[in-house]
Motif scaffolding. Structure first.
Motif, PDB file in Angstrom:
ATOM      1  N   GLU A 252      61.413  39.271  12.823  1.00 43.05           N
ATOM      2  CA  GLU A 252      61.960  38.298  13.350  1.00 43.05           C
ATOM      3  C   GLU A 252      61.599  38.082  14.659  1.00 43.05           C
ATOM      4  O   GLU A 252      61.591  37.054  15.286  1.00 43.05           O
ATOM      5  CB  GLU A 252      63.628  38.582  13.023  1.00 43.05           C
ATOM      6  N   THR A 253      61.585  39.378  15.484  1.00 47.25           N
ATOM      7  CA  THR A 253      61.222  39.173  16.877  1.00 47.25           C
ATOM      8  C   THR A 253      59.484  39.201  16.991  1.00 47.25           C
ATOM      9  O   THR A 253      58.912  39.816  16.053  1.00 47.25           O
ATOM     10  CB  THR A 253      61.365  40.453  17.594  1.00 47.25           C
ATOM     11  N   PRO A 254      58.951  38.238  17.831  1.00 45.49           N
ATOM     12  CA  PRO A 254      57.366  38.123  17.576  1.00 45.49           C
ATOM     13  C   PRO A 254      56.810  39.550  18.141  1.00 45.49           C
ATOM     14  O   PRO A 254      57.337  40.128  19.035  1.00 45.49           O
ATOM     15  CB  PRO A 254      57.156  37.131  18.676  1.00 45.49           C
ATOM     16  N   GLY A 255      55.588  39.799  17.728  1.00 45.55           N
ATOM     17  CA  GLY A 255      55.399  41.139  18.025  1.00 45.55           C
ATOM     18  C   GLY A 255      53.571  41.016  17.759  1.00 45.55           C
ATOM     19  O   GLY A 255      53.136  40.182  17.077  1.00 45.55           O
ATOM     20  N   VAL A 256      52.867  42.040  18.300  1.00 47.52           N
ATOM     21  CA  VAL A 256      51.554  42.110  17.938  1.00 47.52           C
ATOM     22  C   VAL A 256      51.414  43.635  17.659  1.00 47.52           C
ATOM     23  O   VAL A 256      52.025  44.668  17.979  1.00 47.52           O
ATOM     24  CB  VAL A 256      50.642  41.654  19.280  1.00 47.52           C
ATOM     25  N   PHE A 257      50.294  43.981  16.884  1.00 47.99           N
ATOM     26  CA  PHE A 257      49.903  45.259  16.506  1.00 47.99           C
ATOM     27  C   PHE A 257      48.934  45.775  17.329  1.00 47.99           C
ATOM     28  O   PHE A 257      47.607  45.359  17.105  1.00 47.99           O
ATOM     29  CB  PHE A 257      49.616  45.291  15.082  1.00 47.99           C
ATOM     30  N   VAL A 258      48.986  46.870  18.056  1.00 52.87           N
ATOM     31  CA  VAL A 258      48.018  47.386  19.188  1.00 52.87           C
ATOM     32  C   VAL A 258      47.123  48.227  18.501  1.00 52.87           C
ATOM     33  O   VAL A 258      47.373  49.169  17.463  1.00 52.87           O
ATOM     34  CB  VAL A 258      48.668  48.139  20.317  1.00 52.87           C
ATOM     35  N   VAL A 259      45.722  48.204  18.489  1.00 53.87           N
ATOM     36  CA  VAL A 259      44.721  48.901  18.010  1.00 53.87           C
ATOM     37  C   VAL A 259      44.008  49.851  19.257  1.00 53.87           C
ATOM     38  O   VAL A 259      43.360  49.026  20.107  1.00 53.87           O
ATOM     39  CB  VAL A 259      43.554  48.018  17.341  1.00 53.87           C
ATOM     40  N   PRO A 260      44.195  51.026  19.293  1.00 55.60           N
ATOM     41  CA  PRO A 260      43.828  51.896  20.430  1.00 55.60           C
ATOM     42  C   PRO A 260      42.416  51.647  20.376  1.00 55.60           C
ATOM     43  O   PRO A 260      41.480  51.701  19.410  1.00 55.60           O
ATOM     44  CB  PRO A 260      44.066  53.264  19.998  1.00 55.60           C
ATOM     45  N   ILE A 332      46.162  42.979  16.760  1.00 53.51           N
ATOM     46  CA  ILE A 332      45.949  42.244  15.659  1.00 53.51           C
ATOM     47  C   ILE A 332      47.554  41.240  15.871  1.00 53.51           C
ATOM     48  O   ILE A 332      48.285  41.753  16.075  1.00 53.51           O
ATOM     49  CB  ILE A 332      46.101  42.683  14.437  1.00 53.51           C
ATOM     50  N   GLY A 333      47.181  39.905  16.107  1.00 56.12           N
ATOM     51  CA  GLY A 333      48.173  39.080  16.073  1.00 56.12           C
ATOM     52  C   GLY A 333      48.247  37.666  15.625  1.00 56.12           C
ATOM     53  O   GLY A 333      47.238  37.383  14.794  1.00 56.12           O
ATOM     54  N   ALA A 334      49.531  36.985  15.179  1.00 60.06           N
ATOM     55  CA  ALA A 334      49.363  35.801  14.507  1.00 60.06           C
ATOM     56  C   ALA A 334      48.574  34.854  15.218  1.00 60.06           C
ATOM     57  O   ALA A 334      48.482  34.902  16.598  1.00 60.06           O
ATOM     58  CB  ALA A 334      50.787  35.479  14.234  1.00 60.06           C
ATOM     59  N   SER A 335      48.190  33.675  14.782  1.00 60.89           N
ATOM     60  CA  SER A 335      47.229  32.727  15.535  1.00 60.89           C
ATOM     61  C   SER A 335      48.254  31.965  16.182  1.00 60.89           C
ATOM     62  O   SER A 335      47.927  31.067  17.131  1.00 60.89           O
ATOM     63  CB  SER A 335      46.940  31.817  14.403  1.00 60.89           C
ATOM     64  N   SER A 336      49.533  32.141  16.392  1.00 65.07           N
ATOM     65  CA  SER A 336      50.685  31.556  17.366  1.00 65.07           C
ATOM     66  C   SER A 336      50.732  32.174  18.654  1.00 65.07           C
ATOM     67  O   SER A 336      51.467  31.524  19.362  1.00 65.07           O
ATOM     68  CB  SER A 336      51.818  31.221  16.508  1.00 65.07           C
ATOM     69  N   VAL A 337      50.138  33.313  18.981  1.00 64.44           N
ATOM     70  CA  VAL A 337      50.277  33.885  20.166  1.00 64.44           C
ATOM     71  C   VAL A 337      49.808  32.882  21.271  1.00 64.44           C
ATOM     72  O   VAL A 337      48.801  32.135  20.925  1.00 64.44           O
ATOM     73  CB  VAL A 337      49.647  35.530  20.221  1.00 64.44           C
ATOM     74  N   PRO A 338      50.306  33.095  22.523  1.00 60.81           N
ATOM     75  CA  PRO A 338      49.509  32.135  23.726  1.00 60.81           C
ATOM     76  C   PRO A 338      48.355  32.242  23.784  1.00 60.81           C
ATOM     77  O   PRO A 338      47.706  33.200  23.581  1.00 60.81           O
ATOM     78  CB  PRO A 338      50.567  32.549  24.810  1.00 60.81           C
ATOM     79  N   PRO A 339      47.743  31.123  24.153  1.00 58.75           N
ATOM     80  CA  PRO A 339      46.024  31.035  24.278  1.00 58.75           C
ATOM     81  C   PRO A 339      45.974  31.671  25.475  1.00 58.75           C
ATOM     82  O   PRO A 339      46.815  32.255  26.584  1.00 58.75           O
ATOM     83  CB  PRO A 339      46.056  29.613  24.397  1.00 58.75           C
ATOM     84  N   TYR A 340      44.546  32.155  25.786  1.00 63.11           N
ATOM     85  CA  TYR A 340      44.182  32.899  27.069  1.00 63.11           C
ATOM     86  C   TYR A 340      44.079  31.767  27.996  1.00 63.11           C
ATOM     87  O   TYR A 340      43.528  30.383  27.752  1.00 63.11           O
ATOM     88  CB  TYR A 340      42.868  33.299  26.934  1.00 63.11           C
ATOM     89  N   ARG A 364      56.790  42.214  21.035  1.00 64.29           N
ATOM     90  CA  ARG A 364      56.641  43.802  20.794  1.00 64.29           C
ATOM     91  C   ARG A 364      55.412  44.146  20.721  1.00 64.29           C
ATOM     92  O   ARG A 364      54.555  43.565  20.156  1.00 64.29           O
ATOM     93  CB  ARG A 364      57.528  43.978  19.627  1.00 64.29           C
ATOM     94  N   PHE A 365      55.004  45.294  21.129  1.00 71.79           N
ATOM     95  CA  PHE A 365      53.712  45.996  21.090  1.00 71.79           C
ATOM     96  C   PHE A 365      53.982  47.097  20.308  1.00 71.79           C
ATOM     97  O   PHE A 365      54.330  48.176  20.665  1.00 71.79           O
ATOM     98  CB  PHE A 365      53.299  46.275  22.536  1.00 71.79           C
TER      99      PHE A 365
END
Length: 417
Positions: A252-260, A332-340, A364-365
């Protein structure tokens, strides 16, 4: 007796005449084929001309469109010069998003071999000569490299006053020896020799890294994406393991999955598993990404915790971390994450600014357990271009402005950078 000899002579002459006619017919056919293909072929590869024609016609159509200008009007974008046929093959999927100049494009071979999934690549070519060379090499990749043709969507970005066109016949001699995919990547490696990141040959050319990232993101659609630099390699099975990770679509909360991210000595083979990575880490052949140049830029990843996690088992979310300046994680994130933010060019703050916005926007990270990235070569100050520090200072001022803009963009957010 004389009659028999005469008949034999006539038969021999007839045979010679027949062979001559056959030779002339074959020669005529070959000449006709050469004329038909003269303006249709640039590379004398082993693939059938009809197969190359498909890629030639597609490339010509893309180039004939003239591309599109970016929002600043400074750059021209030719999308899908190579169009991998991965759309709809697997849903959901993870698209590897990356960017490069010709100096790093040779890394695409290793990246495609390890990723084994959809990739979107934005290629920057400054100057007329670079655009011409890039176009010819893109055609070679499409015509001769099946893995690239199947997996990669490649987009060309150049300055607005440049226009790409189909390679001319005068380029034929330079590329006539490209007969297989390995030849193309060997040519790209020769092009890369002696070049440094961000040190572009064209006068006053700035590498628009964030524009390139956004261009490559444009092909993602509704899929997941992993945005990396071209000279980085993911761990084996990362894409498949992530797609098997439960609950990624139910957040429910937007998040990304960090790859070290790590970096390795140039002489070492890139590890595929965490076990292999740990072995190299213990002997000092691999270390956290940017450990020498900017340890704070990756410190929130908490490498000591990650390295001491149990090895093995399915991929999972190991722990969450709070973003803090100047963390610039790969994720790794959804295509909806803010652009650069495309105002950031050259060196400094281009990825930090986007991570900062994710934080302010409430993301969330979550750090993944066994997944990792490896950069080819240790990052050391002596290998950077001379203008690095000046570029970093300019982008630092822009970053201060960017953080003020985020307060207006997210007025209800309690988070700040």
């Amino acid at each position: 007796m004389h009659c028999s000899c005469f008949q034999a002579l006539v038969a021999a002459l007839a045979l010679v005449a027949g062979l001559q006619l056959l030779y002339l017919a074959l020669l005529s056919g070959l000449h006709g084929q050469e004329q038909r293909s003269r303006y249709a072929e640039l590379f004398q590869g082993r693939r059938a001309p009809a197969a190359r024609d498909v890629h030639k016609e597609r490339l010509k159509q893309v180039l004939a469109s003239g591309g599109t200008l970016d929002t600043s009007g400074q750059y021209r974008v030719y999308r899908d010069m190579v169009r991998g046929s991965w759309e709809g093959e697997r849903s959901p999927d993870v698209v590897l998003v990356t960017h490069t100049s010709l100096g790093n494009l040779h890394h695409a071979q290793r990246l495609a071999e390890r990723w084994r999934g959809p990739m979107s690549v934005a290629l920057f070519a400054p100057g007329a000569a670079e655009v011409r060379l890039a176009t010819a090499l893109v055609y070679a990749l499409a015509a001769l490299c099946a893995p690239v043709r199947q997996l990669v969507r490649l987009h060309l970005v150049c300055h607005a006053d440049q226009a790409a066109s189909f390679p001319e016949l005068q380029d034929r001699g330079e590329f006539a020896r490209l007969q297989a995919c390995g030849d193309v990547f060997a040519k790209l490696a020769r092009v890369a020799a002696g070049r440094r990141n961000y040190a572009l040959d064209a006068a006053n050319a700035s590498y628009p890294n964030n524009l390139l990232r956004n261009v490559a993101r444009g092909a993602v659609g509704g899929q997941w994406m992993l945005a990396v630099d071209m000279d980085m390699v993911p761990s084996e099975g990362l894409r498949e393991d992530f797609l098997a990770l439960p609950g990624t679509a139910a957040e429910e909360t937007p998040g990304v999955f960090v790859v070290p991210a790590f970096e390795i000595r140039h002489t070492r083979r890139i590890p595929g598993t965490k076990t292999e990575l740990l072995q190299l880490y213990q002997v000092g052949e691999i270390r956290p990404f940017y450990e020498e140049l900017c340890p704070r830029c990756q410190a929130p990843t908490n490498y000591s915790h990650w390295l001491n996690l149990p090895v093995g088992g399915p991929l999972r979310v190991a722990y969450e971390v709070e973003w803090r300046d100047p963390w610039e994680p790969f994720y790794i994130g959804a295509s909806s994450v803010p652009p650069y933010d495309e105002r950031f060019k050259q060196y400094g703050f281009n990825r930090i600014s986007q991570a900062c916005e994710l934080h302010v926007a409430g993301y969330r990270f979550s750090v993944l357990s066994n997944a990792f990235l490896v950069h080819k070569g240790f990052k050391v100050a002596s290998e950077f271009h001379a203008q690095k520090d000046a570029e970093n200072q300019r982008n630092k001022l822009l970053f201060r402005q960017f953080k003020q803009e985020l307060k207006t963009r997210y007025p209800s957010s309690p988070r700040r950078c």
